[in-house]
Design an enzyme around this catalytic site. Structure first.
Site, PDB file in Angstrom:
ATOM      1  CD  GLU A 177      -2.773   1.280   2.485  1.00 29.86           C
ATOM      2  OE1 GLU A 177      -2.648   0.424   3.379  1.00 29.86           O
ATOM      3  OE2 GLU A 177      -3.629   2.170   2.514  1.00 29.86           O
ATOM      4  CE  LYS A 219      -5.933  -0.335   1.819  1.00 30.40           C
ATOM      5  NZ  LYS A 219      -6.589  -0.961   2.965  1.00 30.40           N
TER       6      LYS A 219
HETATM    7  P1  13P Z   1      -9.271   4.033   4.294  1.00 24.81           P
HETATM    8  O1  13P Z   1     -10.121   3.274   3.328  1.00 24.81           O
HETATM    9  O2  13P Z   1     -10.059   4.628   5.440  1.00 24.81           O
HETATM   10  O3  13P Z   1      -8.362   5.016   3.625  1.00 24.81           O
HETATM   11  O4  13P Z   1      -8.321   2.993   4.994  1.00 24.81           O
HETATM   12  C1  13P Z   1      -7.733   2.020   4.219  1.00 24.81           C
HETATM   13  C2  13P Z   1      -6.529   1.543   4.907  1.00 24.81           C
HETATM   14  O5  13P Z   1      -6.433   0.394   5.272  1.00 24.81           O
HETATM   15  C3  13P Z   1      -5.429   2.488   5.151  1.00 24.81           C
HETATM   16  O6  13P Z   1      -4.254   1.792   5.442  1.00 24.81           O
END
Ligand code: 13P
Length: 340
Positions: A177, A219
């Site tokens: 991510e 992600k």
């Molecule tokens: P949000 O969808 O609230 O941005 O959170 C996703 C997430 O796991 C951030 O690390």
């Protein structure tokens, strides 16, 4: 490293029209969200809230996996049944956040580096043994005057790749991510430019660290103008810019892309994901799914308010948002779904 198992798990996480539910807020983040609604910030209240989420009837229809936090993965329902058992018996795959948070990057004012590599091999082995099948690590990239720097992009990409390789060694699918934040007044074009640079840097490092692309999930953020940018973007512009950026930077070997919501409202996140799937799905090499926290949880949290008597209504709200995102994966979401 069990290659076929990693590939199978990654595929299942993004199969059909399901996605991920992130419920891995660290204690400080969870407490901050509770405090805004005057919900007490204790271990027991956090436990009760997570019990509400995982016992939502029908959650498995839209959710393939949930991302837990270290405190949550060790907890039980009020009746003593471990959360991990509840989740797996519902047909949902448990995952775990393993980074230890974004800290100031030395020598780089206003930029962050995500920490958590020290001791990670041992922590991953424990989570894997407990029954987790995937993990998450979030890097944070801020757009501003002169930032992000190459140093920040490279340090975060390197950490993500080291984490991903360690995950696969422990038979856990890494969710990678790199989040470009929505904060600021940058334009859609600036976000597209930075997101593309961040993703190229990440995939270069994943290659260097010998990460199996078929056994991971990306992600990313959607490509959006900053929250305070005077020129906001139409839904189709966001869909076009996001898909163009991903096509340029994400190898076709990656099975799925599961977006974070990043502070968008639930309805906007669903609308934008829907537009991408409605317009491009048949032409894309990877699945476009969701891995939302706030865009699924927020309405439920606001209804719950820490009250036992609100649990059913909160679960209905959670179910509804999950279902809307399932429809968005098929390109069949529309605002009429919100009227029910
Ligand atoms: P949000 O969808 O609230 O941005 O959170 C996703 C997430 O796991 C951030 O690390």
């Amino acid at each position: 490293m069990k290659v076929q198992e990693l590939i199978d798990t990654a595929r299942i996480l993004v199969a059909g029209d399901k996605g991920l539910l992130a419920m891995d807020e660290s204690n400080p983040t969870c407490n901050k969200r509770f405090a805004k609604l005057d919900i007490p910030q204790t271990v027991e209240v956090r436990r009760a809230y997570r019990e509400l989420i995982i016992t939502t009837p029908g959650l498995d229809e839209s959710v393939s996996g949930v991302i837990l936090y270290d405190e949550t993965i060790r907890q039980q329902k009020k009746d003593g049944i471990p959360f991990l058992k509840v989740i797996t018996e519902a047909g949902i795959i448990p995952g775990i956040k393993v980074d230890t948070g974004a800290k100031d990057l030395a020598g780089h004012p206003r930029e962050k580096i995500t920490e958590g590599l020290d001791g990670l091999r041992d922590r991953l082995a424990e989570y894997s043994q407990m029954g987790a099948r995937f993990a998450k690590w979030r890097a944070v990239i801020t757009i501003g005057e002169g930032i992000p720097s190459r140093g920040c992009l490279e340090a975060n990409a390197h950490a993500l790749a080291r984490y991903a390789a360690l995950c696969q060694e422990s038979d856990l699918v890494p969710i990678v991510e790199p989040e470009v934040l929505m904060d600021g007044d940058h334009t859609l074009e600036q976000c597209a430019h930075v997101t593309e640079a961040a993703l190229h840097t990440v995939f270069c490092q994943l290659y260097r660290q010998r990460v199996l692309l078929e056994g991971m999930i990306l992600k990313p953020n959607m490509v959006l103008p900053g929250l305070t940018c005077p020129k906001q973007a139409a839904v189709d512009e966001v869909a076009d810019a996001t898909v163009r950026c991903l096509l340029r930077a994400v190898p076709a070997a990656v099975p799925g892309i599961a977006f974070l919501s990043g502070g968008q409202s639930g309805e906007l996140a669903s609308t934008r994901l829907n537009a991408m799937n409605a317009r491009f799905k048949s032409r894309l090499p990877w699945a476009l799914a969701f891995s939302f926290a706030r865009a699924i949880q927020q309405p439920a949290l606001e209804i719950w308010q820490g009250e036992e008597t609100h649990v059913l209504a909160a679960q209905q709200a959670l179910y509804h948002r999950a279902r809307c995102n399932r429809a968005a994966r098929r390109g069949e979401y529309n605002l009429d779904m919100e009227k029910v």
